[in-house]
Design a protein around this motif. Sequence first.
Motif, short mmCIF file in Angstrom:
data_model
loop_
_atom_site.label_atom_id
_atom_site.label_comp_id
_atom_site.label_asym_id
_atom_site.label_seq_id
_atom_site.Cartn_x
_atom_site.Cartn_y
_atom_site.Cartn_z
N ALA A 77 -2.51 9.97 13.50
CA ALA A 77 -2.65 8.64 12.91
C ALA A 77 -1.81 8.57 11.66
CB ALA A 77 -4.09 8.40 12.53
N ILE A 78 -1.58 7.38 11.26
CA ILE A 78 -0.98 7.17 9.96
C ILE A 78 -2.17 7.14 9.01
CG2 ILE A 78 -0.99 4.68 9.80
CD1 ILE A 78 2.08 5.02 9.38
N GLY A 79 -1.95 7.43 7.73
CA GLY A 79 -3.10 7.80 6.95
C GLY A 79 -3.73 6.80 6.03
N PRO A 80 -4.67 7.26 5.23
CA PRO A 80 -5.50 6.38 4.43
C PRO A 80 -4.74 5.55 3.41
CG PRO A 80 -5.91 8.68 3.86
CD PRO A 80 -5.03 8.66 5.07
N ASP A 81 -3.62 6.05 2.95
CA ASP A 81 -2.91 5.30 1.93
C ASP A 81 -1.75 4.50 2.51
OD1 ASP A 81 -4.29 5.71 -0.29
OD2 ASP A 81 -3.21 7.48 -0.94
N THR A 82 -1.63 4.52 3.79
CA THR A 82 -0.46 3.90 4.37
C THR A 82 -0.60 2.39 4.37
OG1 THR A 82 -0.35 5.91 5.64
CG2 THR A 82 1.18 4.21 6.23
N TRP A 83 0.54 1.77 4.39
CA TRP A 83 0.68 0.37 3.97
C TRP A 83 0.29 -0.67 4.98
CZ3 TRP A 83 3.64 4.33 4.85
CH2 TRP A 83 4.50 4.24 5.93
N LYS B 295 3.10 4.01 -3.80
CA LYS B 295 3.29 5.34 -4.38
C LYS B 295 4.66 5.91 -4.05
CE LYS B 295 -1.41 7.16 -4.28
NZ LYS B 295 -2.26 8.05 -3.46
N THR B 296 5.28 5.42 -3.00
CA THR B 296 6.55 6.01 -2.57
C THR B 296 7.65 4.99 -2.32
OG1 THR B 296 7.49 7.70 -1.11
CG2 THR B 296 6.08 6.07 -0.08
N SER C 263 0.82 -1.21 0.00
CA SER C 263 0.00 0.00 0.00
C SER C 263 0.85 1.26 0.00
CB SER C 263 -0.97 -0.02 1.18
OG SER C 263 -1.85 -1.12 1.02
N SER C 264 2.15 1.11 0.25
CA SER C 264 3.07 2.25 0.15
C SER C 264 3.62 2.38 -1.27
CB SER C 264 4.24 2.05 1.11
OG SER C 264 4.96 0.87 0.74
#
Lengths: 497, 432
Positions: free
Chosen positions: A490-496, A150-151, A147-148
């Motif tokens: 929080a860590i966010g919606p796109d986080t892995w 993108k980076t 899920s990460s």
Amino acid sequence: MASGPASAEGGARTALPARIISQLREILGPDGVLTRYEDLLVYEYDAYMDRALPEAVIRPTTGQQLAAVVQLAVRERLAITARGGASGLSGGTIPVRGGLVVDLNSMHRILKVDPDNGLALVQPGLINLDLTTAVTPLGLYYAPDPSSQKTSTIGGNIAENSGGPHCLSHGMTTNHIVGLELVTRDGLLCTLGGPAPDAPGYDLVGLAVGSEGTFGVVTQAWVRLLIAPPVTVTFLAAYETIEAAGAAVSALVAAGVVPGALELMDEPSIQALEAAFHVGYPPGAGAILLVDVEGLPEAVEEQEVLVRRICEETPGSMVVQYAGTQAERDKLWAARKGALAACGRVAPNYYLCDGTVPRSKLADVLGTVRQLGIRYGVNVMTVAHIGDGNLHPIIAFDALEEGIIPRVEAAHDELVEACVEAGGTITGEHGVGLEKRKYMPLIFTPHDLEKMALVRDAFNSTGLFNPGKVLPDPGAETAKVAIPIGIGAAIGPDTWV
Amino acid sequence: MTTTGPAAGFTIPDPPSDAAMGACVHCGLCLPHCPTFRELRVETASPRGRLHLMRALGEGRVEATDTFVEHMSLCLDCRACEAACPTGVKYGYLMEATRAEIQARRPRTGFAKVLGWLVFKQLFPYPERLALFAGFLRAYQRTGLQQLVRATGLLKRLPGKLDEAEALLPRISSRFFEPKGSVPPRGALRKRVAFFAGCIMRVAFAETNRATVRVLSRAGCQVDMPEEQICCGALHIHSGEREQAKDFARKNIAAFEQSDAEWVVVNAAGCGAALKEYGELLEHDPVWAERAQAFSARVRDFSEAMAALPQEGAPPALNAKVVYQDACHLLHAQRVHQQPRDVLTSIVGVNLVEMRDGDRCCGSAGIYNLTEPEMAERLGANKVENVDQTGADVVVSANPGCLIQLRAGLEKRGSKTKAVHLADFLDAASRD
């Protein structure tokens, strides 16, 4: 907290002798070597909690440069820690023994695409999603999708043997790497595997993938590209209890269905999500499954009917929603990926667990997770790549609450132990890194660990590649759970996860 | 490790809170969205790296050294990272506070000090002085003096980066725009709005301001133009002159409180973002906090206003292939993406296309093209190349800085594409 030789508070300067710096500059050019304190500071972290300063950061653009640097580093006994997107959650890129951090972001090119044979040759700093974006016009994609993505970089994905929601049907990173070039302890480029099918001899590619940078530094990789599935459909199935959802998963598996992705959210995460995003989940649901079915139109049509029937006929089924359009699919997936962001509604801090269990034990372990939360007085919400048996219980807490941190640590320890007792293991996709070294003896005997060390040393006898990672290292143990300074909501919606 | 106190190392009157500073979890999802990281691919040129340095400044682990300042200065403040951040880190606010902290710790010296004093303290606070100064510039541009100065290379011998500044000078309008009174709606009254005229917009884009008022009036708006309004303060905020900006904010709030119009409409993205954030700028001001919030809630970008006022009667028409260039302070800071596109596609004959990397900053970024000319040039060249590749007749944007940057870049490239403000485009397409 972890600290390297140069890690001192306030105004520490590099300890690297000028002689070494000038040799590095000769190899890499003036922009290829960073030694100013302000520059080193931003290489002391990844997405884990510990921090340690490197003595210099190097930014190679070719494998040859890197090989020359490794020769120098071995001569001078400098630790070498490679770093890509630095989005890892187990501290794999933190230079706990100082030395050199190798920033691979300048090596981010796609060197070759071979669509006929479904292969590409890429540099390690290439961002995962950039590969799929580049080959989409050819009807191809790169399957491992942490899920990460993108980076995170291909090099980092190789180091951690990364997973992702769609690895259920296609396998983890290791199933998609056919060849590697890496710099090893002698400062020479070494080729493992290659584009030809079925390389003879030892499967050293398989050994190197997931070695977390302790074998050497990857300088290029042959990766597999797959033909993009023409059709994907997405279901959301809600159940009264988590046990019922677990039964549906078992029924799907028993029927021989391998969905493209199979994800679970438990009741606390559903509630947090609903509060945060107003997704419109079925009220009162105890668990939600998210299912992707993908492939050729005829096959998808057949599976779709089967999946729907199984999901609906499992006792405890409440409602099965079907996403007909891409926009509806995106909405369902955005909600799933937002699960961690939503935990900011529950508490200002979190500790994320990454354990796996056999699918047959899912219901048991999820029950244990819930009990642990009650026993330690902490909120635990669970999202999971349920198809892989990869659980992510998230302990939500407030670090300012007195005495909370030892409770969180103990709860986390017991969560990991519960996974192991059920026949699972200590990490699904985030790697061992610094964080989980202490759990390695839970699953391996001293003899097992010794053999692992011998294999590592075959590539890395100097011990300079990513020291202090993966295998327990009593001399370099760090604090058990460090709470990052002022860690955010929080860590966010796109986080892995 | 323990939680530290409020960003202790900050000495400015309203330091960012520890929670705001500590919100970044280092996930790295901002990196691929950052224009400077994409160009340089080094952590110090990334939002995550800059945030870590800001936090280190607050913790006293690092001083505001030349290197620190260099890393902060390279940031465009385009806030693409903020729009991408899953945790909701308020990057723009933190960067602005850090720049204020830098100003507090190491005030400008020498030529930069004189220039800063002139621009921030003597020119922008006084519309009439700004107009006078612009008048000189206009004379300079029109009398042939400009060609003479450029031919002699005189500017290169003066201190600072005057030659670069001069090269980017926008063409000063023939007649400035003076906000005053009210313009009635054409036809029945649909909405009462107040128009924010800006300062660069008044003197270098006066025609665009007039077009904006005409278009609003045609759409059934009564347009109030409070006379006491002044500069929005965006450039001051971005340069660390927060106290001056607060002063402007108070004056503007008071000026617009004179009008009971429902919306305050603004046609410059940078100004719009600043106005919408007055509530945040003055949140610790006991007298003004509430008034600032009420003011900010009224602010609408021109495209937002027009998208909310669907055309009545004959739709505008103009045959053109158009590419829309998102201004960062509209797209990322205000999160306005769809409305300008809706406005453009409502025009009969417009073929709207998208460019590659459309969400990336053009490199103008306030005075960035003066302070960081090299990076501004790189980003500007990428942008005009992407514009050019679409083969559009017109590139529409809604910010003076973007338009200046696009025009300079397109001219340099020898492109036939024209850079036009959305209001001018809509005005040209309108049929009475």
